[in-house]
Design a protein around this motif. Structure first.
Motif, short mmCIF file in Angstrom:
data_model
loop_
_atom_site.label_atom_id
_atom_site.label_comp_id
_atom_site.label_asym_id
_atom_site.label_seq_id
_atom_site.Cartn_x
_atom_site.Cartn_y
_atom_site.Cartn_z
N ARG A 56 -39.32 67.11 30.47
CA ARG A 56 -38.51 68.30 30.76
C ARG A 56 -38.36 68.50 32.28
NH1 ARG A 56 -37.22 70.27 26.07
NH2 ARG A 56 -38.70 70.26 24.33
N GLU A 57 -39.40 68.21 33.02
CA GLU A 57 -39.30 68.31 34.48
C GLU A 57 -38.32 67.26 35.02
OE1 GLU A 57 -42.88 68.95 36.86
OE2 GLU A 57 -44.02 69.10 35.00
N LEU A 58 -38.41 66.05 34.52
CA LEU A 58 -37.51 64.99 34.99
C LEU A 58 -36.07 65.28 34.58
CD1 LEU A 58 -39.65 61.80 34.25
CD2 LEU A 58 -39.21 62.87 36.47
N SER A 59 -35.88 65.80 33.39
CA SER A 59 -34.53 66.14 32.94
C SER A 59 -33.91 67.18 33.85
CB SER A 59 -34.58 66.65 31.50
OG SER A 59 -33.29 67.01 31.05
N ALA A 60 -34.72 68.14 34.29
CA ALA A 60 -34.21 69.17 35.20
C ALA A 60 -33.79 68.58 36.53
CB ALA A 60 -35.27 70.24 35.41
N LEU A 61 -34.36 67.43 36.89
CA LEU A 61 -33.99 66.74 38.14
C LEU A 61 -32.82 65.79 37.95
CD1 LEU A 61 -37.57 65.91 39.48
CD2 LEU A 61 -36.00 67.65 40.36
N GLY A 62 -32.32 65.67 36.71
CA GLY A 62 -31.16 64.84 36.46
C GLY A 62 -31.44 63.48 35.86
N ASP A 63 -32.66 63.25 35.38
CA ASP A 63 -33.02 61.96 34.79
C ASP A 63 -32.35 61.83 33.43
OD1 ASP A 63 -34.40 59.86 33.37
OD2 ASP A 63 -35.92 59.94 34.93
N ALA A 64 -31.37 60.93 33.32
CA ALA A 64 -30.59 60.80 32.09
C ALA A 64 -31.43 60.29 30.93
CB ALA A 64 -29.40 59.88 32.32
N ALA A 65 -32.38 59.37 31.20
CA ALA A 65 -33.21 58.83 30.13
C ALA A 65 -34.10 59.91 29.54
CB ALA A 65 -34.06 57.67 30.66
N ALA A 66 -34.68 60.76 30.39
CA ALA A 66 -35.51 61.86 29.90
C ALA A 66 -34.67 62.84 29.09
CB ALA A 66 -36.18 62.57 31.07
N THR A 67 -33.47 63.12 29.56
CA THR A 67 -32.58 64.05 28.86
C THR A 67 -32.21 63.52 27.48
OG1 THR A 67 -31.68 64.84 30.97
CG2 THR A 67 -30.37 65.25 28.99
N ALA A 68 -31.93 62.22 27.38
CA ALA A 68 -31.54 61.63 26.10
C ALA A 68 -32.67 61.72 25.08
CB ALA A 68 -31.12 60.18 26.30
N PHE A 69 -33.90 61.41 25.54
CA PHE A 69 -35.04 61.49 24.61
C PHE A 69 -35.27 62.93 24.16
CE2 PHE A 69 -39.41 61.74 23.25
CZ PHE A 69 -39.64 60.54 22.61
N LEU A 70 -35.20 63.87 25.10
CA LEU A 70 -35.42 65.27 24.77
C LEU A 70 -34.36 65.80 23.80
CD1 LEU A 70 -36.44 66.80 28.22
CD2 LEU A 70 -37.89 66.52 26.20
N MET A 71 -33.14 65.33 23.94
CA MET A 71 -32.09 65.76 23.03
C MET A 71 -32.43 65.36 21.60
SD MET A 71 -27.98 65.02 23.24
CE MET A 71 -27.95 65.72 24.89
N SER A 72 -32.90 64.13 21.43
CA SER A 72 -33.31 63.68 20.09
C SER A 72 -34.51 64.47 19.59
CB SER A 72 -33.63 62.18 20.11
OG SER A 72 -32.49 61.42 20.45
N TRP A 73 -35.46 64.68 20.48
CA TRP A 73 -36.68 65.41 20.11
C TRP A 73 -36.36 66.85 19.70
CZ3 TRP A 73 -41.82 63.95 19.76
CH2 TRP A 73 -42.76 64.98 19.68
N ASP A 74 -35.57 67.53 20.50
CA ASP A 74 -35.25 68.94 20.23
C ASP A 74 -34.39 69.08 18.98
OD1 ASP A 74 -36.73 69.72 22.41
OD2 ASP A 74 -35.01 69.87 23.76
N ASN A 75 -33.46 68.15 18.79
CA ASN A 75 -32.63 68.20 17.58
C ASN A 75 -33.48 68.03 16.32
OD1 ASN A 75 -30.28 68.61 19.04
ND2 ASN A 75 -29.69 66.45 19.05
N ALA A 76 -34.42 67.08 16.39
CA ALA A 76 -35.29 66.85 15.23
C ALA A 76 -36.20 68.06 15.00
CB ALA A 76 -36.13 65.59 15.45
N THR A 77 -36.65 68.68 16.08
CA THR A 77 -37.51 69.87 15.95
C THR A 77 -36.74 71.02 15.33
OG1 THR A 77 -38.79 69.22 17.91
CG2 THR A 77 -38.92 71.52 17.23
N ASN A 78 -35.53 71.25 15.81
CA ASN A 78 -34.73 72.37 15.32
C ASN A 78 -34.32 72.20 13.86
OD1 ASN A 78 -34.87 73.63 17.82
ND2 ASN A 78 -32.99 72.65 18.57
N SER A 79 -34.11 70.95 13.45
CA SER A 79 -33.68 70.69 12.07
C SER A 79 -34.86 70.45 11.12
CB SER A 79 -32.73 69.49 12.02
OG SER A 79 -33.41 68.31 12.43
N GLY A 80 -36.08 70.43 11.69
CA GLY A 80 -37.25 70.18 10.85
C GLY A 80 -37.32 68.76 10.32
N ASP A 81 -36.77 67.81 11.04
CA ASP A 81 -36.74 66.41 10.61
C ASP A 81 -38.07 65.75 10.96
OD1 ASP A 81 -36.24 63.76 10.08
OD2 ASP A 81 -34.22 63.76 10.95
N ILE A 82 -39.04 65.86 10.06
CA ILE A 82 -40.38 65.36 10.33
C ILE A 82 -40.38 63.84 10.54
CG2 ILE A 82 -42.75 65.20 9.49
CD1 ILE A 82 -41.79 68.02 10.22
#
Length: 455
Positions: A56-82
């Motif tokens: 999350r810190e790296l994503s805030a600095l513009g790291d595209a790879a960190a942002t891409a992983f977090l997007m998958s992580w947060d989407n799975a968390t929000n949808s309850g995709d265990i």
């Protein structure tokens, strides 16, 4: 690693993220209570949580790879995709090594062992003898120490994302232009938060840009690229030895078409000259000695005029430049050694419009760079030619130039006196009233006027 004497409570104080510390405290409590399988499970939870926090810190600095992983992580968390979350958790060490480079490959080896032992502890895995896996206290303590040393205590340093970030940044209007500000900016924004290996790679990429013109979009930005590389030399000394060795190899193996770039590079970094192979030095010297002013297309070669070995030949080359070539050379870089020819060209302006064009194209690019003596030369060149002092835009152009000068670099009183007496004699004081007002703003007083001539 001998972990027998490590105080786990002190280890807790080294963890950066508060919530990671809370999760790791569970591991320490379990260890002290003898629940060794629970300690490893909690250590793995703390590790994964801390990696996500770093992302999350790296994503805030513009790291595209960190942002891409977090997007998958947060989407799975929000949808309850265990299932998806388990997949991402299982791949996070690989992603942190290959993509964001938060974890280096040696650290990953140790952390993979933690993950494997955590699996044995968290799942009903039995040996052939039907014994439940029971880690030793020494093994658990080793994993706890590794988790803190290799991840939880570390800053979220950027990996290869630095290149993409810099590429966008250096082309933006927010990137500084002044040399010293670039040094501070590159140090704080890039060097302070990047892994050592990536700093070395970053320096090599910058050098390739200056020496080979890649990537192409950086070509017009050499005045920003050079100070960026200077920042690595001056602010990241631990990486400079490897960077400079790579640069020497680059210069020694350059194609002939890139030799003008190498000459400009040596002007910016003269310490490389004695480190080059003798054939390389010979080729660069001959490139200058045999240069034809009429055929010159890369004006960066003129920057080599500051190098003693190149100076005489390049001064001769500068003297042979046409007016258009001089303007093109100044547009590339307003070198101080071009100034004498600039003043002579402006002094000899053959028409009012030609005078204005000479001022804009040849003199104005030197704004903020001129010394008091050089501004004296401008004032004398204005009054020394009727095409200059009588041109319609000269007073406006001159005022802009004077305003750009530092207080200590303004024209001398003698030059101001000469300028005033001339425009008074020519009855042009009204035209130059703003210039005279500005020249008086630092305490200079108008001299007693000499007799004006009739029109």
């Amino acid at each position: 690693m001998d972990t027998g004497f490590i105080d786990l409570d002190i280890l807790l104080t080294r963890i950066r993220h508060p919530q990671s510390k809370v999760y790791f405290l569970d591991a320490v409590k379990a260890y002290k209570a003898g629940a060794l399988r629970g300690a490893l499970t909690s250590a793995w939870v703390a590790l994964v949580y801390d990696l996500i926090a770093k992302y999350r810190e790296l994503s805030a600095l513009g790291d595209a790879a960190a942002t891409a992983f977090l997007m998958s992580w947060d989407n799975a968390t929000n949808s309850g995709d265990i299932g998806k979350l388990l997949q991402l958790e299982g791949s996070i060490l690989e992603d942190a090594t290959a993509n964001t480079q938060v974890v280096n490959r040696i650290a990953r080896t140790h952390l993979d062992r933690l993950r494997e032992d955590r699996h044995l502890c968290a799942h009903p895995a039995f040996s052939a003898e039907a014994d439940l896996f029971e880690p030793s206290s020494e093994l658990v303590r080793l994993h706890l120490v590794n988790a803190v040393d290799l991840v939880l205590s570390q800053e979220p340093l950027q990996g290869k994302a630095i290149f993409d970030l810099y590429d966008v940044d250096v082309q933006s209007p927010g990137f500084p232009a002044a040399h010293e500000r670039i040094l501070d900016y590159v140090e704080q924004r890039y060097l302070a938060r990047v892994r050592a290996q990536n700093v070395r790679n970053f320096g090599t990429v910058l050098a390739k840009s200056l020496l080979k013109g890649v990537p192409a979009q950086w070509e017009p930005l050499h005045r920003k690229i050079i100070p960026s590389l200077v920042a690595i030399r001056d602010r990241a000394a631990h990486a400079w030895a490897d960077v400079s060795a790579a640069i020497v190899r680059l210069v020694d193996n350059l194609e002939p078409l890139d030799r003008p770039r190498a000459i400009a590079f040596i002007a910016a970094f003269p310490d490389f000259w004695p480190r080059l192979q003798e054939p390389t030095r010979t080729a660069l010297q001959e490139t200058i000695d045999n240069a034809d002013p009429a055929a010159i297309i890369d004006y960066r070669i003129l920057a080599g005029v500051t190098v003693p070995q190149f100076r005489a030949a390049l001064l001769s080359l500068i003297n042979g430049l046409t007016r258009q070539q001089l303007a093109d050379a100044i547009a590339s870089q307003p070198l101080v050694d071009l100034w004498a020819k600039v003043v002579a060209e402006y002094q000899a302006s053959g028409s009012w419009r030609g005078s204005e064009a000479n001022f804009r194209d040849l003199i104005t690019p030197f704004a903020e760079r001129l010394s008091s003596q050089q501004l004296d030369q401008v004032l004398d060149a204005v009054i020394g030619n009727g095409q200059n002092w009588d041109a319609a835009e000269t007073h406006t152009l001159l005022l802009g130039l004077l305003r750009s000068a530092r207080l200590a670099d303004r024209p001398t009183p003698d030059a101001r006196n000469r300028f005033y007496q001339h425009i008074y004699r020519m009855r042009r004081t009204d035209k130059y009233s703003d210039v005279l007002t500005f020249l008086q703003s630092d305490g200079w007083l108008l001299p007693a006027p000499e007799r004006a001539v009739d029109d």
